[in-house]
Design a protein around this motif. Structure first.
Motif, PDB file in Angstrom:
ATOM      1  N   UNK A   1       0.802  -1.221   0.000  1.00 42.30           N
ATOM      2  CA  UNK A   1       0.000   0.000   0.000  1.00 42.30           C
ATOM      3  C   UNK A   1       0.827   1.260   0.000  1.00 42.30           C
ATOM      4  N   UNK A   2       2.125   1.212   0.172  1.00 40.79           N
ATOM      5  CA  UNK A   2       2.950   2.416   0.201  1.00 40.79           C
ATOM      6  C   UNK A   2       4.321   2.152  -0.361  1.00 40.79           C
ATOM      7  N   UNK A   3       4.398   1.854  -1.638  1.00 41.82           N
ATOM      8  CA  UNK A   3       5.664   1.499  -2.275  1.00 41.82           C
ATOM      9  C   UNK A   3       6.649   2.648  -2.166  1.00 41.82           C
ATOM     10  N   UNK A   4       7.907   2.384  -1.866  1.00 40.04           N
ATOM     11  CA  UNK A   4       8.894   3.456  -1.739  1.00 40.04           C
ATOM     12  C   UNK A   4       9.117   4.167  -3.061  1.00 40.04           C
ATOM     13  N   UNK A   5       9.381   5.463  -2.984  1.00 35.09           N
ATOM     14  CA  UNK A   5       9.636   6.272  -4.173  1.00 35.09           C
ATOM     15  C   UNK A   5      10.974   5.854  -4.787  1.00 35.09           C
ATOM     16  N   UNK A   6      10.959   5.622  -6.100  1.00 34.70           N
ATOM     17  CA  UNK A   6      12.193   5.230  -6.770  1.00 34.70           C
ATOM     18  C   UNK A   6      13.111   6.440  -6.919  1.00 34.70           C
ATOM     19  N   UNK A   7      14.375   6.189  -6.794  1.00 35.39           N
ATOM     20  CA  UNK A   7      15.370   7.236  -7.001  1.00 35.39           C
ATOM     21  C   UNK A   7      16.503   6.678  -7.850  1.00 35.39           C
ATOM     22  N   UNK A   8      17.369   7.583  -8.274  1.00 34.31           N
ATOM     23  CA  UNK A   8      18.517   7.216  -9.086  1.00 34.31           C
ATOM     24  C   UNK A   8      19.654   8.142  -8.708  1.00 34.31           C
ATOM     25  N   UNK A   9      20.873   7.745  -9.088  1.00 30.59           N
ATOM     26  CA  UNK A   9      21.990   8.642  -8.822  1.00 30.59           C
ATOM     27  C   UNK A   9      21.896   9.914  -9.656  1.00 30.59           C
TER      28      UNK A   9
END
Length: 339
Positions: free
Chosen positions: A34-42
């Motif tokens: 229900x609360x997937x972590x926000x994707x990030x990148x370098x």
């Protein structure tokens, strides 16, 4: 019997337990999806073009490739032009918006690396018929110094490098890139309806007419003027469109005047109360309807005419059939000669 210190410790224990319970609930919900972590990148938070100031100073051309069109904005010693160094001048506000946008564009979150999904967010390779717009900044040596495939979906802008499949949402703003005509600086003619005092017409049959009105009179107050003062209007509405045609100057395209292949079919001269005169010739070309313009101004300054001619002379402006018709009416559709 409890002391105030004991009661304070108890409240603190209850408060910490509540926080721990809330954090545990959040973790459980996240674990269930229900609360997937926000994707990030370098790349997240870094400029799309880190050295754009240098690229901008050295750029000789900006190329835009779409699935159905390709056009360039070319630098010259007298500003930027569309297509070639001899092309029509482009809008400076649009160029400034593009330059500022590219310099401040920042990578945001990665979205997808699935080639099948790129077209959904406007990032399909236009060289392969995709939905994106390929933007290339060309250096003085003719090589691409920077490139980006960009597109929009809803309120968001997306981007990716042309040789990479990973798509990112980007933070910033860019002007629309999907029409070369949107770059043309065609807003140079600004004549208010109240300023028009007279119009001279020569139609396709060689018939002439001079229409005139007094300062402050209505749009329907144009009347045949000498030597046509005894002519009768077919209707009051018939004169308004031709008399005020130039106040509605809205080209849909432009090409060099020396590319015209036909002779003018009519002449339309607008005069203003304060001494400006704009001479229009109308052409019926195989590829569309065009007019040319040249301005003359009485008085010592003549700044308006000079500004108009700087943008108009040497060019033919394409109009819609409806707008072009206001420059090319038959005199007989406006007036009848005296019996």
């Amino acid at each position: 019997m409890s002391t105030p210190r004991d009661r304070q410790r108890a409240r603190r224990t209850l408060f910490l337990a509540a926080i721990a319970g809330a954090l545990g609930l959040v973790a459980a919900v996240s674990h269930l999806g229900g609360g997937a972590p926000v994707q990030t990148s370098d790349r997240t938070g870094t400029p799309v073009f880190p050295d754009f100031a240098t690229l901008r100073a050295e750029a000789s051309e900006i190329r835009i490739t779409l699935a159905d069109e390709r056009y360039s904005i070319v630098a010259t010693g007298e500003g930027w032009r569309l297509g070639t160094r001899e092309g029509y001048p482009i809008r400076q506000d649009r160029l400034a918006e593009l330059a500022t946008g590219l310099e401040s564009l920042v990578w945001d979150t990665p979205r997808t690396d699935d080639p099948e999904k790129l077209n959904r967010i406007g990032l399909g390779d236009p060289r392969e018929g995709g939905s994106g717009a390929l933007l290339e900044v060309i250096g003085p040596d003719g090589a691409s110094g920077a490139a980006l495939i960009t597109g929009r979906k809803g309120e968001y802008i997306y981007g990716r490098h042309p040789d990479e499949a990973t798509a990112f949402r980007v933070t910033g703003n860019l002007p629309p890139l999907y029409s070369s005509e949107a770059w043309l600086d065609l807003g140079f003619l600004d004549i208010n309806e109240d300023a028009v005092s007279a119009v001279r017409l020569t139609d396709e049959d060689g018939e002439n007419l001079f229409l005139q009105r007094e300062v402050g009179s209505s749009d329907r107050a144009f009347r045949p003027a000498p030597p046509y003062q005894n002519y009768r209007l077919t209707s009051r509405l018939a004169v308004t469109g031709p008399a005020l045609a130039l106040t509605r100057f809205m080209p849909i395209g432009v090409k060099p005047a020396d590319a015209l292949r036909t002779q003018p079919v009519s002449r339309h001269i607008t005069q203003t109360h304060d001494g400006l005169e704009v001479d229009v010739r109308a052409y019926r070309e195989r590829g569309g309807y065009f007019i040319t313009l040249r301005a003359v101004e009485a008085g010592e300054g003549a700044m308006r005419a000079e500004a108009i001619n700087a943008q108009a002379v040497g060019w033919a402006f394409e109009l819609t059939a409806t707008d072009w018709a206001d420059y090319t009416p038959r005199v007989s559709s406006i007036v009848r000669p005296p019996a």
